[in-house]
Design an enzyme around this catalytic site. Structure first.
Site, PDB file in Angstrom:
ATOM      1  N   LYS A 164       6.498  -5.212  -1.873  1.00  0.00           N
ATOM      2  CA  LYS A 164       7.906  -4.919  -1.579  1.00  0.00           C
ATOM      3  C   LYS A 164       8.105  -4.559  -0.119  1.00  0.00           C
ATOM      4  O   LYS A 164       9.100  -4.917   0.484  1.00  0.00           O
ATOM      5  CB  LYS A 164       8.356  -3.763  -2.475  1.00  0.00           C
ATOM      6  CG  LYS A 164       9.832  -3.440  -2.377  1.00  0.00           C
ATOM      7  CD  LYS A 164      10.665  -4.499  -3.057  1.00  0.00           C
ATOM      8  CE  LYS A 164      12.143  -4.313  -2.844  1.00  0.00           C
ATOM      9  NZ  LYS A 164      12.869  -5.581  -3.017  1.00  0.00           N
TER      10      LYS A 164
ATOM     11  N   GLU B  64      17.416 -19.225   0.275  1.00  0.00           N
ATOM     12  CA  GLU B  64      17.204 -18.001  -0.502  1.00  0.00           C
ATOM     13  C   GLU B  64      16.949 -18.336  -1.978  1.00  0.00           C
ATOM     14  O   GLU B  64      16.081 -17.736  -2.617  1.00  0.00           O
ATOM     15  CB  GLU B  64      18.418 -17.072  -0.321  1.00  0.00           C
ATOM     16  CG  GLU B  64      18.398 -15.789  -1.118  1.00  0.00           C
ATOM     17  CD  GLU B  64      17.203 -14.889  -0.847  1.00  0.00           C
ATOM     18  OE1 GLU B  64      16.423 -15.154   0.073  1.00  0.00           O
ATOM     19  OE2 GLU B  64      17.024 -13.927  -1.616  1.00  0.00           O
TER      20      GLU B  64
ATOM     21  N   ASN C 232      -3.188   3.049   4.886  1.00  0.00           N
ATOM     22  CA  ASN C 232      -2.218   1.945   4.789  1.00  0.00           C
ATOM     23  C   ASN C 232      -2.124   1.338   6.178  1.00  0.00           C
ATOM     24  O   ASN C 232      -1.908   2.055   7.153  1.00  0.00           O
ATOM     25  CB  ASN C 232      -0.868   2.522   4.334  1.00  0.00           C
ATOM     26  CG  ASN C 232       0.239   1.484   4.361  1.00  0.00           C
ATOM     27  OD1 ASN C 232       0.000   0.297   4.544  1.00  0.00           O
ATOM     28  ND2 ASN C 232       1.463   1.942   4.177  1.00  0.00           N
ATOM     29  N   GLY C 233      -2.286   0.029   6.283  1.00  0.00           N
ATOM     30  CA  GLY C 233      -2.223  -0.626   7.594  1.00  0.00           C
ATOM     31  C   GLY C 233      -3.434  -1.512   7.793  1.00  0.00           C
ATOM     32  O   GLY C 233      -4.109  -1.879   6.825  1.00  0.00           O
TER      33      GLY C 233
ATOM     34  N   GLU D  65       8.952 -17.220  -5.467  1.00  0.00           N
ATOM     35  CA  GLU D  65       8.360 -15.881  -5.572  1.00  0.00           C
ATOM     36  C   GLU D  65       8.020 -15.502  -7.004  1.00  0.00           C
ATOM     37  O   GLU D  65       6.976 -14.931  -7.249  1.00  0.00           O
ATOM     38  CB  GLU D  65       9.351 -14.825  -5.042  1.00  0.00           C
ATOM     39  CG  GLU D  65       9.494 -14.798  -3.564  1.00  0.00           C
ATOM     40  CD  GLU D  65      10.432 -13.679  -3.132  1.00  0.00           C
ATOM     41  OE1 GLU D  65      11.627 -13.734  -3.469  1.00  0.00           O
ATOM     42  OE2 GLU D  65       9.970 -12.748  -2.471  1.00  0.00           O
TER      43      GLU D  65
ATOM     44  N   LYS E  45      13.572 -17.342  -3.961  1.00  0.00           N
ATOM     45  CA  LYS E  45      13.568 -16.563  -5.209  1.00  0.00           C
ATOM     46  C   LYS E  45      12.723 -17.276  -6.254  1.00  0.00           C
ATOM     47  O   LYS E  45      11.908 -16.672  -6.933  1.00  0.00           O
ATOM     48  CB  LYS E  45      14.985 -16.372  -5.771  1.00  0.00           C
ATOM     49  CG  LYS E  45      15.890 -15.403  -5.090  1.00  0.00           C
ATOM     50  CD  LYS E  45      15.501 -13.962  -5.181  1.00  0.00           C
ATOM     51  CE  LYS E  45      14.493 -13.581  -4.134  1.00  0.00           C
ATOM     52  NZ  LYS E  45      14.945 -13.125  -2.848  1.00  0.00           N
TER      53      LYS E  45
ATOM     54  N   TRP F  55      -2.740  -2.983  -1.609  1.00  0.00           N
ATOM     55  CA  TRP F  55      -2.370  -4.394  -1.582  1.00  0.00           C
ATOM     56  C   TRP F  55      -3.399  -5.053  -0.670  1.00  0.00           C
ATOM     57  O   TRP F  55      -3.432  -4.787   0.544  1.00  0.00           O
ATOM     58  CB  TRP F  55      -0.955  -4.556  -1.025  1.00  0.00           C
ATOM     59  CG  TRP F  55      -0.397  -5.932  -1.165  1.00  0.00           C
ATOM     60  CD1 TRP F  55       0.204  -6.471  -2.259  1.00  0.00           C
ATOM     61  CD2 TRP F  55      -0.354  -6.943  -0.161  1.00  0.00           C
ATOM     62  NE1 TRP F  55       0.610  -7.750  -2.002  1.00  0.00           N
ATOM     63  CE2 TRP F  55       0.282  -8.071  -0.724  1.00  0.00           C
ATOM     64  CE3 TRP F  55      -0.799  -7.019   1.161  1.00  0.00           C
ATOM     65  CZ2 TRP F  55       0.491  -9.246  -0.017  1.00  0.00           C
ATOM     66  CZ3 TRP F  55      -0.596  -8.187   1.869  1.00  0.00           C
ATOM     67  CH2 TRP F  55       0.051  -9.287   1.273  1.00  0.00           C
TER      68      TRP F  55
ATOM     69  N   HIS G 298      16.549 -37.684   6.010  1.00  0.00           N
ATOM     70  CA  HIS G 298      15.659 -37.771   7.170  1.00  0.00           C
ATOM     71  C   HIS G 298      14.201 -37.531   6.785  1.00  0.00           C
ATOM     72  O   HIS G 298      13.385 -37.197   7.644  1.00  0.00           O
ATOM     73  CB  HIS G 298      16.120 -36.779   8.248  1.00  0.00           C
ATOM     74  CG  HIS G 298      17.506 -37.065   8.728  1.00  0.00           C
ATOM     75  ND1 HIS G 298      17.817 -38.183   9.473  1.00  0.00           N
ATOM     76  CD2 HIS G 298      18.676 -36.418   8.514  1.00  0.00           C
ATOM     77  CE1 HIS G 298      19.119 -38.195   9.714  1.00  0.00           C
ATOM     78  NE2 HIS G 298      19.665 -37.149   9.137  1.00  0.00           N
TER      79      HIS G 298
ATOM     80  N   ARG H 271       6.359  -0.891  -4.029  1.00  0.00           N
ATOM     81  CA  ARG H 271       5.898  -1.460  -2.761  1.00  0.00           C
ATOM     82  C   ARG H 271       4.937  -2.630  -2.984  1.00  0.00           C
ATOM     83  O   ARG H 271       4.671  -3.381  -2.047  1.00  0.00           O
ATOM     84  CB  ARG H 271       5.194  -0.375  -1.931  1.00  0.00           C
ATOM     85  CG  ARG H 271       6.110   0.745  -1.528  1.00  0.00           C
ATOM     86  CD  ARG H 271       5.317   1.911  -0.977  1.00  0.00           C
ATOM     87  NE  ARG H 271       4.678   1.595   0.293  1.00  0.00           N
ATOM     88  CZ  ARG H 271       5.258   1.731   1.475  1.00  0.00           C
ATOM     89  NH1 ARG H 271       6.487   2.161   1.556  1.00  0.00           N
ATOM     90  NH2 ARG H 271       4.604   1.443   2.578  1.00  0.00           N
TER      91      ARG H 271
ATOM     92  N   CYS I 177       0.838  -1.194   0.000  1.00  0.00           N
ATOM     93  CA  CYS I 177       0.000   0.000   0.000  1.00  0.00           C
ATOM     94  C   CYS I 177       0.876   1.248   0.000  1.00  0.00           C
ATOM     95  O   CYS I 177       1.836   1.340   0.758  1.00  0.00           O
ATOM     96  CB  CYS I 177      -0.943   0.082   1.193  1.00  0.00           C
ATOM     97  SG  CYS I 177      -2.194  -1.164   1.229  1.00  0.00           S
TER      98      CYS I 177
HETATM   99  C1  F6R Z   1      11.963 -11.689  -0.849  1.00  0.00           C
HETATM  100  C2  F6R Z   1      11.759 -10.469  -0.107  1.00  0.00           C
HETATM  101  C3  F6R Z   1      11.059 -10.565   1.192  1.00  0.00           C
HETATM  102  C4  F6R Z   1      11.649  -9.551   2.173  1.00  0.00           C
HETATM  103  C5  F6R Z   1      10.822  -9.534   3.469  1.00  0.00           C
HETATM  104  C6  F6R Z   1      11.419  -8.591   4.490  1.00  0.00           C
HETATM  105  O1  F6R Z   1      12.561 -11.472  -2.080  1.00  0.00           O
HETATM  106  O2  F6R Z   1      12.132  -9.409  -0.539  1.00  0.00           O
HETATM  107  O3  F6R Z   1      11.110 -11.851   1.718  1.00  0.00           O
HETATM  108  O4  F6R Z   1      12.973  -9.889   2.447  1.00  0.00           O
HETATM  109  O5  F6R Z   1       9.523  -9.147   3.180  1.00  0.00           O
HETATM  110  O6  F6R Z   1      11.529  -7.317   3.966  1.00  0.00           O
HETATM  111  P1  F6R Z   1      12.558  -6.279   4.536  1.00  0.00           P
HETATM  112  O7  F6R Z   1      13.924  -6.762   4.245  1.00  0.00           O
HETATM  113  O8  F6R Z   1      12.236  -4.988   3.829  1.00  0.00           O
HETATM  114  O9  F6R Z   1      12.306  -6.187   6.019  1.00  0.00           O
END
Ligand code: F6R
Length: 604
Positions: A599, A480, A99-100, A487, A484, A75, A503, A27, A2
């Site tokens: 984001k 990670e 927002n919230g 996502e 990726k 969002w 296991h 975002r 948002c």
């Molecule tokens: C994945 C990604 C998210 C952020 C998570 C925390 O690609 O970007 O998993 O890492 O939402 O966000 P931040 O780092 O902004 O606290």
């Protein structure tokens, strides 16, 4: 997650709002809208999907002369992403953006419904505007009604409200969600969720504190604190130039950001390494006095960085380190002792869960440190100390360069603590400093490597899942890599420690189960190789990533022979990022704005 913008002034309000929303696109959002109050009349437009749809809807709408405008990218949290649920939400004579999450919206809504109020949306936000209009019936003063409304809300919010009952005014309130205001030379007022929309428009901005509320008019900016005491704004300067990222020939921001890693890591290192020492202007040795333990807290990719950091801190700095997912930590009544340094990691500095853990730690009297990419973000302002990662604006929702710079900072930080604790010899520290200088080169994307991954990616578009496996610090890298891929490709992927497969997870092994195996030469190579062989024996399809040729793999991505496993780590990080990128592109997905993701996750 948002985005909010607001503007009160003489310029082209529509354009300012739409441009501001564009700057907040990163975002994440699924619908957008604006409302403008000019000459006593409201104009409001909303659209589902990308901002281009909103632009299309507003193409015949012009704004001239003085106006008050608010805009929002949504969002979805309560209610599907539809036009009715998009903000601004409307009452009889007022519009609101938020927002919230309003946690007590159900109770407020129930009362309002009983009083005959008609709701148009499924959002929690709509209660704000109706509650405001209800309170307005009992007072002739719109600000009193707004103040009363804010006092009745529970939860997290950044709110802007405009109303016909006080035409040339924007009311605002902030609690838990980010918001700032800026004033330009003509005394016009701007609002936004982050400073990017205001760069170039205003030279000075005031970041609201939690609990702040008030209003702006043509001449005034009036702020009250959560204790209902009037306060002066505290202005800070904004940079003059918009650094907003452009794709510069790359297909996606994510691709550009992968390629940028070499230069941003060089920035991360800048001024922080001498021949024989790691230096952090942000810290001093006294800060670590009495610290016996480090606790790391974060979400998502930043949590994976925290896991990486725990390997480095324990191995090099010989300091006890634990790692927690922020959303878990905040509700599990953790035991906190003052000899623990509490470190939060966040690309945005606004993630609601991580921010909350920081507040909890501060309240418990712990020393706090944030590793963050956004200066002036909520976490940077709250933590005792902050180290900025200097990755630049990251536009792709799937984090790449932010992760790379975070890990780089922690490598330096573990050496910094090792210096204090004298847990490594001077010779070893100097050796690692020299290695750190090679990180930018290790993440440089070679054309041949990218081409190979592009070609290979076509073989990984189906199947019933992916395992990313690695040992030691390559385990969080495996996590990670899997994140990726999930996502942006929407394919099922899991990260596992290589030794853990037998296991349980190995039961899934078959040719349609793809294993991406991280096999560094300089760390537990033989052990990790045996684990991959176990999978190969069960006919799992294997893509091995290693400098050492591995003939039991179906596919092989050969990385360079490097003198230290951390340099292998960084190169393999690029490989898994590119693999996810190419698979996602082949699947035709929106790489930069994957479905359901945002984001900046400013709700819990
Ligand atoms: C994945 C990604 C998210 C952020 C998570 C925390 O690609 O970007 O998993 O890492 O939402 O966000 P931040 O780092 O902004 O606290």
């Amino acid at each position: 997650m948002c985005g909010i913008v607001g503007y009160l002034g003489q310029k082209n309000t529509k354009e300012i709002l739409l441009n501001g929303l564009k700057e907040l696109e990163y975002r994440g959002y699924d619908s957008a809208g604006i409302a403008v109050l000019s000459d006593g009349e409201f104009s409001s437009f909303k659209a589902v999907g990308k901002l281009i749809n909103l632009e299309e809807k507003t193409k015949n709408f012009t704004t001239e002369g003085f106006a008050a405008g608010i805009g929002h990218t949504r969002w979805a949290t309560h209610g599907k992403p539809t036009e009715l649920n998009a903000h601004p939400q409307v009452g009889h004579n007022s519009y609101v953006v938020h927002n919230g999450i309003i946690e007590n919206y159900a109770e407020l809504k129930k009362e309002l419904l009983e009083e005959g109020v008609v709701f148009l949306s499924q959002t929690d936000t709509e209660v704000i505007v109706h509650q405001f209009e209800k309170n307005l019936q009992n007072t002739s003063n719109a600000f009193e009604a707004f103040k009363q409304t804010i006092s009745e809300l529970q939860g997290a919010y950044a709110i802007l409200l405009i109303t016909k009952s006080e035409e040339k005014t924007i009311f605002f309130a902030k609690n838990g969600s980010p918001m700032l205001t800026g004033i330009n030379a003509e005394n016009e007022k701007y609002f936004a969720s982050s400073d990017t929309p205001l760069i170039g428009e205003c030279s000075e901005v005031n970041y609201f504190e939690d609990g702040d509320y008030g209003y702006v008019t043509q001449n005034d900016l009036v702020i009250y604190s959560k204790n209902n005491v009037k306060k002066e704004p505290s202005f800070t300067k904004l940079p003059i130039n918009k650094l907003s990222a452009q794709k510069e020939g790359y297909r996606f921001f994510m691709e550009k950001e992968i390629y940028e890693q070499s230069s941003v890591i060089a920035d991360t290192l800048l001024g922080r390494l001498s021949e024989n020492k790691v230096l952090f202007d942000e810290l001093d040795y006294n800060f670590f006095e009495g610290i016996k333990e480090i606790k790391l807290c974060a979400c998502g990719t930043s949590y994976h960085t925290a896991l990486c950091a725990s390997y480095m801190f324990e191995r090099d700095a010989k300091i006890k380190t634990s790692v927690e997912v922020a959303s878990e930590f905040r509700y599990r009544s953790p035991i906190m002792s003052k000899d623990t340094l509490f470190v939060v990691i966040s690309q945005s500095g606004e993630t609601a869960d991580t921010l909350e853990t920081l507040k909890i730690a501060k309240k418990a009297g712990l020393k706090t440190l944030v590793i963050c990419n956004v200066d002036n973000s909520s976490m940077v302002r709250i933590a005792d100390r902050a180290i900025l990662t200097r990755a630049g604006i990251e536009k792709g929702v799937a984090s790449t360069k932010a992760f790379a710079t975070q890990v780089t900072v922690f490598w330096m930080l573990s050496l910094y603590v090792a210096q204090i604790k004298k847990s490594l010899s001077q010779q070893e520290i100097e050796k690692q400093i020299a290695l750190l200088r090679n990180v930018p080169a290790s993440v440089h994307v070679e054309d041949t490597m990218h081409e190979r991954i592009k070609r290979l990616s076509k073989r990984y578009l189906h199947g019933h899942g992916f395992f990313f496996i690695g040992r030691d610090i390559f385990f969080p890298l495996a996590l990670e890599g899997a994140l990726k891929l999930k996502e942006i490709s929407y394919l099922h992927a899991e990260g596992y420690p290589s030794g853990e497969m037998k296991h349980g997870p190995i039961a899934l092994a078959d040719p349609e189960l793809f294993t991406i195996a991280l096999l560094p030469q300089n760390l537990l190579y033989e052990k990790a190789k045996s684990n991959v062989e176990e999978l190969s024996a069960r006919d799992s399809t294997i893509c091995a990533i290693s400098p050492v040729i591995f003939d039991k793999a179906d596919d092989f991505i050969q990385t360079q022979v490097r003198e230290h496993y951390m340099l292998e780590f960084f190169e393999m990080m690029v490989v898994v990022q590119l693999l996810s990128l190419e698979i996602s592109i082949r699947l035709g997905n929106d790489v930069d704005m994957p479905r359901n993701l945002a984001k900046s996750v400013t709700v819990e």
